[in-house]
Design a protein around this motif. Sequence first.
Motif, PDB file in Angstrom:
ATOM      1  N   LEU A 187       3.802  10.738  -5.484  1.00  0.00           N
ATOM      2  CA  LEU A 187       4.745   9.777  -4.919  1.00  0.00           C
ATOM      3  C   LEU A 187       4.724   9.885  -3.400  1.00  0.00           C
ATOM      4  CD1 LEU A 187       7.041   7.698  -5.230  1.00  0.00           C
ATOM      5  CD2 LEU A 187       8.627   9.619  -5.471  1.00  0.00           C
ATOM      6  N   GLU A 188       4.343   8.792  -2.743  1.00  0.00           N
ATOM      7  CA  GLU A 188       4.217   8.748  -1.293  1.00  0.00           C
ATOM      8  C   GLU A 188       3.394   9.929  -0.760  1.00  0.00           C
ATOM      9  OE1 GLU A 188       8.210   7.997   0.466  1.00  0.00           O
ATOM     10  OE2 GLU A 188       7.265   6.065   0.884  1.00  0.00           O
ATOM     11  N   GLY A 189       2.276  10.161  -1.428  1.00  0.00           N
ATOM     12  CA  GLY A 189       1.329  11.160  -0.953  1.00  0.00           C
ATOM     13  C   GLY A 189       1.653  12.589  -1.325  1.00  0.00           C
ATOM     14  N   GLU A 190       2.737  12.831  -2.086  1.00  0.00           N
ATOM     15  CA  GLU A 190       3.120  14.189  -2.444  1.00  0.00           C
ATOM     16  C   GLU A 190       3.176  14.355  -3.958  1.00  0.00           C
ATOM     17  OE1 GLU A 190       6.554  15.762  -0.531  1.00  0.00           O
ATOM     18  OE2 GLU A 190       6.020  14.965   1.441  1.00  0.00           O
ATOM     19  N   TYR A 191       2.672  15.470  -4.431  1.00  0.00           N
ATOM     20  CA  TYR A 191       2.673  15.818  -5.850  1.00  0.00           C
ATOM     21  C   TYR A 191       4.102  15.902  -6.372  1.00  0.00           C
ATOM     22  CZ  TYR A 191       2.352  19.019  -9.869  1.00  0.00           C
ATOM     23  OH  TYR A 191       2.463  19.616 -11.091  1.00  0.00           O
ATOM     24  N   VAL A 192       4.348  15.269  -7.535  1.00  0.00           N
ATOM     25  CA  VAL A 192       5.688  15.330  -8.123  1.00  0.00           C
ATOM     26  C   VAL A 192       5.686  15.775  -9.578  1.00  0.00           C
ATOM     27  CG1 VAL A 192       6.752  13.660  -6.561  1.00  0.00           C
ATOM     28  CG2 VAL A 192       5.613  12.843  -8.636  1.00  0.00           C
ATOM     29  N   GLY A 193       4.524  16.100 -10.144  1.00  0.00           N
ATOM     30  CA  GLY A 193       4.497  16.589 -11.514  1.00  0.00           C
ATOM     31  C   GLY A 193       3.171  16.305 -12.195  1.00  0.00           C
ATOM     32  N   ARG A 229      -3.461  19.845  -7.145  1.00  0.00           N
ATOM     33  CA  ARG A 229      -2.382  19.034  -6.583  1.00  0.00           C
ATOM     34  C   ARG A 229      -2.874  18.347  -5.308  1.00  0.00           C
ATOM     35  NH1 ARG A 229       3.361  22.270  -7.157  1.00  0.00           N
ATOM     36  NH2 ARG A 229       2.990  23.213  -9.209  1.00  0.00           N
ATOM     37  N   GLU A 230      -3.544  19.117  -4.469  1.00  0.00           N
ATOM     38  CA  GLU A 230      -4.047  18.573  -3.209  1.00  0.00           C
ATOM     39  C   GLU A 230      -5.105  17.506  -3.456  1.00  0.00           C
ATOM     40  OE1 GLU A 230      -5.364  22.002  -1.103  1.00  0.00           O
ATOM     41  OE2 GLU A 230      -3.324  22.693  -0.632  1.00  0.00           O
ATOM     42  N   LEU A 231      -5.920  17.678  -4.504  1.00  0.00           N
ATOM     43  CA  LEU A 231      -6.915  16.664  -4.847  1.00  0.00           C
ATOM     44  C   LEU A 231      -6.235  15.360  -5.235  1.00  0.00           C
ATOM     45  CD1 LEU A 231      -9.725  15.601  -5.546  1.00  0.00           C
ATOM     46  CD2 LEU A 231      -9.546  16.786  -7.764  1.00  0.00           C
ATOM     47  N   ALA A 232      -5.222  15.428  -6.090  1.00  0.00           N
ATOM     48  CA  ALA A 232      -4.506  14.220  -6.500  1.00  0.00           C
ATOM     49  C   ALA A 232      -3.849  13.544  -5.298  1.00  0.00           C
ATOM     50  CB  ALA A 232      -3.463  14.559  -7.560  1.00  0.00           C
ATOM     51  N   GLU A 233      -3.291  14.328  -4.393  1.00  0.00           N
ATOM     52  CA  GLU A 233      -2.684  13.766  -3.189  1.00  0.00           C
ATOM     53  C   GLU A 233      -3.730  13.064  -2.325  1.00  0.00           C
ATOM     54  OE1 GLU A 233       0.960  17.036  -2.731  1.00  0.00           O
ATOM     55  OE2 GLU A 233      -0.878  17.236  -1.547  1.00  0.00           O
ATOM     56  N   PHE A 243       2.891   5.087  -5.535  1.00  0.00           N
ATOM     57  CA  PHE A 243       3.254   5.855  -6.726  1.00  0.00           C
ATOM     58  C   PHE A 243       2.083   5.776  -7.693  1.00  0.00           C
ATOM     59  CE2 PHE A 243       6.267   6.296 -10.568  1.00  0.00           C
ATOM     60  CZ  PHE A 243       6.175   7.678 -10.517  1.00  0.00           C
ATOM     61  N   LEU A 244       1.394   6.892  -7.881  1.00  0.00           N
ATOM     62  CA  LEU A 244       0.099   6.843  -8.560  1.00  0.00           C
ATOM     63  C   LEU A 244      -0.036   7.956  -9.591  1.00  0.00           C
ATOM     64  CD1 LEU A 244      -2.689   5.405  -8.560  1.00  0.00           C
ATOM     65  CD2 LEU A 244      -3.464   7.160  -6.956  1.00  0.00           C
ATOM     66  N   GLY A 245      -0.547   7.572 -10.762  1.00  0.00           N
ATOM     67  CA  GLY A 245      -0.992   8.546 -11.741  1.00  0.00           C
ATOM     68  C   GLY A 245      -2.477   8.796 -11.546  1.00  0.00           C
ATOM     69  N   VAL A 246      -2.869  10.060 -11.414  1.00  0.00           N
ATOM     70  CA  VAL A 246      -4.261  10.439 -11.195  1.00  0.00           C
ATOM     71  C   VAL A 246      -4.720  11.251 -12.396  1.00  0.00           C
ATOM     72  CG1 VAL A 246      -5.893  11.632  -9.691  1.00  0.00           C
ATOM     73  CG2 VAL A 246      -3.879  10.498  -8.705  1.00  0.00           C
ATOM     74  N   ASP A 247      -5.774  10.786 -13.078  1.00  0.00           N
ATOM     75  CA  ASP A 247      -6.284  11.471 -14.258  1.00  0.00           C
ATOM     76  C   ASP A 247      -7.413  12.413 -13.869  1.00  0.00           C
ATOM     77  OD1 ASP A 247      -4.497   9.938 -15.612  1.00  0.00           O
ATOM     78  OD2 ASP A 247      -5.969   8.582 -16.507  1.00  0.00           O
ATOM     79  N   GLY A 275      13.908  17.479  -8.055  1.00  0.00           N
ATOM     80  CA  GLY A 275      14.148  16.487  -7.013  1.00  0.00           C
ATOM     81  C   GLY A 275      13.329  15.219  -7.146  1.00  0.00           C
ATOM     82  N   PHE A 276      12.610  15.051  -8.268  1.00  0.00           N
ATOM     83  CA  PHE A 276      11.760  13.866  -8.436  1.00  0.00           C
ATOM     84  C   PHE A 276      12.553  12.572  -8.275  1.00  0.00           C
ATOM     85  CE2 PHE A 276      10.528  10.597 -11.603  1.00  0.00           C
ATOM     86  CZ  PHE A 276       9.411  10.106 -10.942  1.00  0.00           C
ATOM     87  N   TYR A 277      13.695  12.469  -8.970  1.00  0.00           N
ATOM     88  CA  TYR A 277      14.433  11.213  -8.916  1.00  0.00           C
ATOM     89  C   TYR A 277      15.088  10.987  -7.560  1.00  0.00           C
ATOM     90  CZ  TYR A 277      13.686   9.643 -13.685  1.00  0.00           C
ATOM     91  OH  TYR A 277      13.104   9.165 -14.834  1.00  0.00           O
ATOM     92  N   ASP A 278      15.419  12.063  -6.859  1.00  0.00           N
ATOM     93  CA  ASP A 278      15.916  11.892  -5.491  1.00  0.00           C
ATOM     94  C   ASP A 278      14.842  11.246  -4.616  1.00  0.00           C
ATOM     95  OD1 ASP A 278      18.401  13.051  -6.035  1.00  0.00           O
ATOM     96  OD2 ASP A 278      17.668  15.067  -5.604  1.00  0.00           O
ATOM     97  N   ARG A 279      13.619  11.719  -4.765  1.00  0.00           N
ATOM     98  CA  ARG A 279      12.520  11.186  -3.964  1.00  0.00           C
ATOM     99  C   ARG A 279      12.167   9.762  -4.383  1.00  0.00           C
ATOM    100  NH1 ARG A 279       8.364  16.202  -4.202  1.00  0.00           N
ATOM    101  NH2 ARG A 279       7.018  14.732  -3.103  1.00  0.00           N
ATOM    102  N   LEU A 280      12.197   9.506  -5.693  1.00  0.00           N
ATOM    103  CA  LEU A 280      11.909   8.151  -6.159  1.00  0.00           C
ATOM    104  C   LEU A 280      12.973   7.179  -5.653  1.00  0.00           C
ATOM    105  CD1 LEU A 280      10.214   6.205  -7.845  1.00  0.00           C
ATOM    106  CD2 LEU A 280      11.564   6.864  -9.850  1.00  0.00           C
ATOM    107  N   ALA A 281      14.234   7.575  -5.715  1.00  0.00           N
ATOM    108  CA  ALA A 281      15.313   6.709  -5.235  1.00  0.00           C
ATOM    109  C   ALA A 281      15.157   6.422  -3.746  1.00  0.00           C
ATOM    110  CB  ALA A 281      16.668   7.353  -5.525  1.00  0.00           C
TER     111      ALA A 281
END
Length: 291
Positions: A187-193, A229-233, A243-247, A275-281
Motif C-alpha cells: 500500500l503506497e509503496g510499503e508492505y502491509v501483509g 518484502r522489499e522486492l514486492a515494494e 494498492f497492489l497484490g504481488v504474487d 495498523g493496516f486499516y489506519d493506513r488504508l483509511a
Amino acid sequence: MINLAVANDQETFQRMRDPLEERGIRVHHVPASERVVPLGEDAPWSPDEYDVGYVYPGRLMEGGVADALLEVPWLNDHETVLTSRNKAEVIARLGRADLPVPESVYVSNDVSESELADVFERFEPPVVVKPNSTTRGVGVAKAHDLDSFLGLCDYLSLVHDYRATGDRSFLVQEYLPDATDYRVMVLEGEYVGAVERRLPDEAVAEGQWKHNVHRGAEATGVDLPEPWRELAEAVARELEIPFLGVDLLETDAGVVVNETNARPTIDEETKYESGFYDRLAATIRKTADRE
C-alpha cells in the motif's frame, strides 16, 4: 464522514466495511457488472453520493459506465488496473528493471506453427500457457510436450478468431515445480501483509497445481522475509500502483514475481500488519482530496 464506493465483490466489501466505518469512512457497495443499469435520470448512482472509489471495476466496459456516473477519483484507477491486467507488460517492465521474473515469451496471434514450435523449444517442458489478460487462473494450462502445447495454442487461436476479443495474445512461461506461492500486499509503496496460498493435500494428489484461492487454495498469513518484502515494494514502485497484490513464487533457486493484481481481495484483518486499516483509511482520504 467520507463516502467510499466499492465495486469489488461482496466478500471484500463486507470485510472492509466495519473497520473503515470506525475510521470515518462509510463504505457503499456499488457493483457495476451482472446487473441492469439505466443511464438516464433514474441511474442507480449520482456524482454527489460518493467522495472516492476504492478500485476501478474489473470489467473495463462496465467500469467506464460506473466512472461516468460516479465521477469520483479511484484509489486504483483505470490505468493501474489495465497495467496490472496485462501480464506481458508487467513481466516486460519488471524484467527491464532487473527484478526477477519467470522466463517468458509473449505471443500475439496469429503466428505460424513453426514459430510456436520454436517458442516451445526455448523451455524445458512442461511449459505454462497463460491468456494475457484473464484473472483468477482462468485459461491457464500446462503442456508437457509439443503436441499438447500446439493444441492449447489452437484453442486460443479459435477464441482469438472472434474479432470482438479485445486481447489476442498469450504468455508462455517456464514451469516452476514445487514452488511456494505468496500473495504480498503493498500500500503506497510499503508492505502491509502477505499470505501463503497452498492447495489441500488431496487436491495436489489429484494433480491440481494452480494456487488461486478461487480454485480451492487456502490462504494463510505469513511473516515474509525482509528481502521479499522489499522486492514486492520495488514492484509496486516500478508499476506506480497505489494498492497492489504481488504474487511471488519461491523455489530452491530463489524467488520470482509471477503476476500482480491491482484489484486485490481484502482478507481477514489478522493477515495484515498492525495498523493496516489506519493506513488504508489515510490513503482513501488522500485520494478523495484529489477531486
